[in-house]
Motif scaffolding. Structure first.
Motif, PDB file in Angstrom:
ATOM      1  N   TYR A 143     -25.541  -7.898 -17.363  1.00 31.78           N
ATOM      2  CA  TYR A 143     -26.867  -7.278 -17.333  1.00 31.78           C
ATOM      3  C   TYR A 143     -27.890  -8.351 -16.987  1.00 31.78           C
ATOM      4  O   TYR A 143     -27.642  -9.553 -17.173  1.00 31.78           O
ATOM      5  N   HIS A 144     -29.043  -7.919 -16.478  1.00 32.39           N
ATOM      6  CA  HIS A 144     -30.104  -8.896 -16.226  1.00 32.39           C
ATOM      7  C   HIS A 144     -31.365  -8.491 -16.971  1.00 32.39           C
ATOM      8  O   HIS A 144     -31.646  -7.306 -17.191  1.00 32.39           O
ATOM      9  N   PHE A 145     -32.132  -9.519 -17.390  1.00 35.61           N
ATOM     10  CA  PHE A 145     -33.326  -9.329 -18.198  1.00 35.61           C
ATOM     11  C   PHE A 145     -34.462 -10.174 -17.612  1.00 35.61           C
ATOM     12  O   PHE A 145     -34.255 -11.350 -17.290  1.00 35.61           O
ATOM     13  N   ARG A 146     -35.654  -9.587 -17.476  1.00 35.89           N
ATOM     14  CA  ARG A 146     -36.822 -10.355 -17.067  1.00 35.89           C
ATOM     15  C   ARG A 146     -37.180 -11.324 -18.185  1.00 35.89           C
ATOM     16  O   ARG A 146     -37.520 -10.915 -19.301  1.00 35.89           O
ATOM     17  N   ILE A 147     -37.135 -12.627 -17.905  1.00 34.30           N
ATOM     18  CA  ILE A 147     -37.325 -13.632 -18.944  1.00 34.30           C
ATOM     19  C   ILE A 147     -38.746 -13.630 -19.493  1.00 34.30           C
ATOM     20  O   ILE A 147     -38.971 -13.918 -20.665  1.00 34.30           O
ATOM     21  N   ASP A 148     -39.721 -13.282 -18.655  1.00 35.46           N
ATOM     22  CA  ASP A 148     -41.104 -13.356 -19.123  1.00 35.46           C
ATOM     23  C   ASP A 148     -41.474 -12.236 -20.088  1.00 35.46           C
ATOM     24  O   ASP A 148     -42.573 -12.259 -20.667  1.00 35.46           O
ATOM     25  N   LEU A 167     -42.150 -20.562 -19.826  1.00 30.10           N
ATOM     26  CA  LEU A 167     -41.548 -21.896 -19.804  1.00 30.10           C
ATOM     27  C   LEU A 167     -40.765 -22.162 -21.089  1.00 30.10           C
ATOM     28  O   LEU A 167     -39.683 -22.765 -21.057  1.00 30.10           O
ATOM     29  N   TYR A 168     -41.297 -21.717 -22.221  1.00 29.21           N
ATOM     30  CA  TYR A 168     -40.585 -21.884 -23.488  1.00 29.21           C
ATOM     31  C   TYR A 168     -39.270 -21.113 -23.455  1.00 29.21           C
ATOM     32  O   TYR A 168     -38.220 -21.619 -23.883  1.00 29.21           O
ATOM     33  N   ASN A 169     -39.308 -19.874 -22.956  1.00 24.75           N
ATOM     34  CA  ASN A 169     -38.086 -19.068 -22.886  1.00 24.75           C
ATOM     35  C   ASN A 169     -37.032 -19.711 -21.997  1.00 24.75           C
ATOM     36  O   ASN A 169     -35.849 -19.764 -22.342  1.00 24.75           O
ATOM     37  N   ILE A 170     -37.465 -20.216 -20.837  1.00 25.24           N
ATOM     38  CA  ILE A 170     -36.519 -20.841 -19.910  1.00 25.24           C
ATOM     39  C   ILE A 170     -35.867 -22.056 -20.566  1.00 25.24           C
ATOM     40  O   ILE A 170     -34.649 -22.262 -20.457  1.00 25.24           O
ATOM     41  N   GLU A 171     -36.663 -22.878 -21.244  1.00 24.96           N
ATOM     42  CA  GLU A 171     -36.123 -24.070 -21.903  1.00 24.96           C
ATOM     43  C   GLU A 171     -35.117 -23.678 -22.986  1.00 24.96           C
ATOM     44  O   GLU A 171     -34.026 -24.271 -23.079  1.00 24.96           O
ATOM     45  N   THR A 172     -35.458 -22.676 -23.793  1.00 26.66           N
ATOM     46  CA  THR A 172     -34.557 -22.238 -24.862  1.00 26.66           C
ATOM     47  C   THR A 172     -33.260 -21.663 -24.294  1.00 26.66           C
ATOM     48  O   THR A 172     -32.160 -21.971 -24.768  1.00 26.66           O
ATOM     49  N   LEU A 173     -33.384 -20.850 -23.249  1.00 25.33           N
ATOM     50  CA  LEU A 173     -32.204 -20.236 -22.642  1.00 25.33           C
ATOM     51  C   LEU A 173     -31.320 -21.279 -21.968  1.00 25.33           C
ATOM     52  O   LEU A 173     -30.090 -21.215 -22.031  1.00 25.33           O
ATOM     53  N   ASP A 174     -31.956 -22.246 -21.325  1.00 25.55           N
ATOM     54  CA  ASP A 174     -31.195 -23.305 -20.665  1.00 25.55           C
ATOM     55  C   ASP A 174     -30.361 -24.094 -21.676  1.00 25.55           C
ATOM     56  O   ASP A 174     -29.198 -24.419 -21.436  1.00 25.55           O
ATOM     57  N   GLN A 175     -30.948 -24.397 -22.826  1.00 18.48           N
ATOM     58  CA  GLN A 175     -30.221 -25.113 -23.877  1.00 18.48           C
ATOM     59  C   GLN A 175     -29.075 -24.263 -24.425  1.00 18.48           C
ATOM     60  O   GLN A 175     -27.971 -24.765 -24.656  1.00 18.48           O
ATOM     61  N   ALA A 176     -29.336 -22.976 -24.624  1.00 16.17           N
ATOM     62  CA  ALA A 176     -28.305 -22.099 -25.158  1.00 16.17           C
ATOM     63  C   ALA A 176     -27.126 -21.989 -24.195  1.00 16.17           C
ATOM     64  O   ALA A 176     -25.961 -21.994 -24.610  1.00 16.17           O
ATOM     65  N   ILE A 177     -27.412 -21.907 -22.896  1.00 15.39           N
ATOM     66  CA  ILE A 177     -26.335 -21.837 -21.898  1.00 15.39           C
ATOM     67  C   ILE A 177     -25.528 -23.131 -21.914  1.00 15.39           C
ATOM     68  O   ILE A 177     -24.297 -23.113 -21.849  1.00 15.39           O
ATOM     69  N   SER A 178     -26.222 -24.264 -22.002  1.00 19.16           N
ATOM     70  CA  SER A 178     -25.523 -25.561 -22.047  1.00 19.16           C
ATOM     71  C   SER A 178     -24.665 -25.683 -23.301  1.00 19.16           C
ATOM     72  O   SER A 178     -23.556 -26.221 -23.260  1.00 19.16           O
ATOM     73  N   HIS A 179     -25.179 -25.181 -24.423  1.00 17.92           N
ATOM     74  CA  HIS A 179     -24.451 -25.279 -25.701  1.00 17.92           C
ATOM     75  C   HIS A 179     -23.399 -24.186 -25.856  1.00 17.92           C
ATOM     76  O   HIS A 179     -22.638 -24.201 -26.819  1.00 17.92           O
ATOM     77  N   LYS A 180     -23.403 -23.210 -24.876  1.00 17.32           N
ATOM     78  CA  LYS A 180     -22.493 -22.058 -24.958  1.00 17.32           C
ATOM     79  C   LYS A 180     -22.704 -21.291 -26.263  1.00 17.32           C
ATOM     80  O   LYS A 180     -21.754 -20.934 -26.972  1.00 17.32           O
ATOM     81  N   LYS A 181     -23.977 -21.043 -26.585  1.00 12.86           N
ATOM     82  CA  LYS A 181     -24.334 -20.341 -27.813  1.00 12.86           C
ATOM     83  C   LYS A 181     -25.013 -18.998 -27.496  1.00 12.86           C
ATOM     84  O   LYS A 181     -25.695 -18.849 -26.482  1.00 12.86           O
ATOM     85  N   ARG A 182     -24.824 -18.065 -28.401  1.00 11.91           N
ATOM     86  CA  ARG A 182     -25.417 -16.742 -28.301  1.00 11.91           C
ATOM     87  C   ARG A 182     -26.914 -16.831 -28.604  1.00 11.91           C
ATOM     88  O   ARG A 182     -27.368 -17.742 -29.295  1.00 11.91           O
ATOM     89  N   VAL A 184     -51.455  -6.174 -21.819  1.00  9.57           N
ATOM     90  CA  VAL A 184     -51.128  -7.187 -22.815  1.00  9.57           C
ATOM     91  C   VAL A 184     -49.671  -7.032 -23.224  1.00  9.57           C
ATOM     92  O   VAL A 184     -49.195  -5.904 -23.443  1.00  9.57           O
ATOM     93  N   LEU A 185     -48.946  -8.150 -23.295  1.00 10.93           N
ATOM     94  CA  LEU A 185     -47.543  -8.127 -23.695  1.00 10.93           C
ATOM     95  C   LEU A 185     -47.448  -8.107 -25.219  1.00 10.93           C
ATOM     96  O   LEU A 185     -47.974  -8.993 -25.893  1.00 10.93           O
ATOM     97  N   THR A 216     -49.086 -16.430 -21.045  1.00  7.29           N
ATOM     98  CA  THR A 216     -47.883 -15.824 -20.456  1.00  7.29           C
ATOM     99  C   THR A 216     -47.005 -16.883 -19.824  1.00  7.29           C
ATOM    100  O   THR A 216     -45.778 -16.863 -19.979  1.00  7.29           O
ATOM    101  N   VAL A 217     -47.627 -17.822 -19.107  1.00  8.52           N
ATOM    102  CA  VAL A 217     -46.867 -18.894 -18.468  1.00  8.52           C
ATOM    103  C   VAL A 217     -46.196 -19.774 -19.513  1.00  8.52           C
ATOM    104  O   VAL A 217     -45.031 -20.144 -19.382  1.00  8.52           O
ATOM    105  N   SER A 218     -46.917 -20.115 -20.574  1.00  9.62           N
ATOM    106  CA  SER A 218     -46.346 -20.949 -21.631  1.00  9.62           C
ATOM    107  C   SER A 218     -45.141 -20.258 -22.268  1.00  9.62           C
ATOM    108  O   SER A 218     -44.119 -20.897 -22.559  1.00  9.62           O
ATOM    109  N   GLN A 219     -45.252 -18.947 -22.466  1.00 10.23           N
ATOM    110  CA  GLN A 219     -44.142 -18.178 -23.030  1.00 10.23           C
ATOM    111  C   GLN A 219     -42.934 -18.224 -22.106  1.00 10.23           C
ATOM    112  O   GLN A 219     -41.800 -18.413 -22.541  1.00 10.23           O
TER     113      GLN A 219
END
Length: 364
Positions: A241-246, A174-189, A205-206, A169-172
């Motif tokens: 809107y807000h979404f729980r990243i995990d 951290l991966y999501n945060i990294e991907t979202l951070d890059q998308a925000i920086s790139h201004k991409k959907r 279980v998720l 769950t933690v690895s998921q």
């Protein structure tokens, strides 16, 4: 000197690259590097070293022996080259040979970019993160590089009271945060699938659903131990809107640019109203038992911004500006010591909650 010593020197080499351009023998430059390494690793403003201390550490750690006069020369040269980094207390003494006055530098330390208290604050943040204990300790080891002395004297006592979390769950997360951070920086959907927790094999279980969404990511927010994504849907850039990243799965950056950005003030207003944060534009009045534990709870939640508006025998009334949902749940957690006075909608919500709980427990 060996691989270990040169690995330690790599950290200070960057700051001294100008020093290495000087016409000085290489052995002398390496000794200067070792002195800086000792100061960075072992000294701070709160715990300075004398020149004798440095000489002893050079001999013990690196098998480098230098005389008192040679050490004074090295210190003087380093002070001339790094006047803003190498700090010392200057005092006079008599020369043992001719009795003349001699100025020496003592209580030496290297001015770290981060103080011990600042490193402690960062360390506390690491321990509050939703990570396994082993990973937190690993991050703390890296934080010590900001001020090595603080790392030894301060961070070793930090522990976490968090419950254990699944490593997957933690690895998921951290991966999501990294991907979202890059998308925000790139201004991409981005595109993702909704996840939901189901009871399976005796635990939650998720699992991924078949519901897919495309949104324009705007900001990542940390609140109450969780990470949220603030985003807008394509075609509606002003509706946040807000979404729980995990609980987002298969997050993917798309080759599509986001719509015109939402204003910064809009994001700020949304955070204050929706993410259970004790900050906002709504005003609430609460009545608190005038006892030390209850007053401390008010300070923990609202800080010094809780304003005293009245007092009666055994009670204090505070006015706070806050997200009313956050105040509502906080009062439910502290109902034995806190009462909502205003606004009426807050009292009404709490009364409804109390009736529902009473009905639940009376029927059992």
């Amino acid at each position: 000197m060996g691989v270990v010593i040169f690995a330690q020197l790599r950290r200070v080499f960057g700051a001294m690259h100008g020093f290495f351009r000087k016409e000085v023998p290489m052995a002398s430059k390496l000794t200067s590097l070792l002195i800086v390494e000792v100061l960075q690793r072992c000294a701070s403003e709160e715990h300075p070293l004398s020149q004798l201390d440095i000489r002893k550490r050079l001999e013990r750690d690196y098998d480098v022996k230098i005389s008192r006069n040679t050490m004074s020369s090295y210190i003087g040269e380093l002070q001339a080259h790094f006047p803003d980094s190498l700090r010392a207390q200057v005092r006079e003494r008599m020369n043992c040979h001719d009795g003349s006055p001699q100025v020496i530098s003592t209580n030496l330390y290297w001015m770290h970019e981060f103080s011990e208290s600042e490193v402690r604050l960062i360390g506390d943040g690491v321990m509050a993160a939703p990570l396994p204990q082993a990973q937190k300790r690993e991050l703390l080891e890296k934080v010590t590089g900001l001020n090595p002395h603080a790392g030894v004297g301060v961070l070793k006592h930090i522990v976490s009271a968090d419950r254990k979390k699944e490593h997957t769950t933690v690895s998921q997360l951290l991966y999501n945060i990294e991907t979202l951070d890059q998308a925000i920086s790139h201004k991409k959907r981005i595109q993702f699938y909704w996840g939901e927790y189901v009871a399976k094999h005796g635990k939650l279980v998720l699992e991924r659903t078949e519901d897919c969404a495309k949104v324009d990511p705007r900001q990542i927010v940390a609140s109450d131990g969780h990470y949220y994504l603030l985003a807008t849907y394509p075609g509606a850039p002003d509706k946040i809107y807000h979404f729980r990243i995990d609980v987002l799965l298969d997050v993917e950056e798309l080759d599509e640019h986001v719509a015109k950005s939402t204003t910064h003030q809009g994001l700020t207003d949304y955070r204050q109203k929706h993410l259970m944060m004790f900050g906002g534009k709504s005003t609430a009045t609460i009545r608190v038992h005038d006892e030390a534990p209850a007053r401390l709870r008010v300070f923990d939640a609202f800080g010094v911004h809780a304003r005293v508006v009245g007092s009666t025998d055994g009670f204090i009334d505070f006015e706070v500006k806050a997200n009313l949902d956050a105040v509502r749940y906080w009062i439910k957690q502290n109902s034995e010591a806190v009462e909502a006075i205003a606004p009426k909608e807050l009292r009404g919500s709490l009364a409804k909650d109390a009736r529902a709980m009473l009905a639940q427990y009376e029927t059992s």
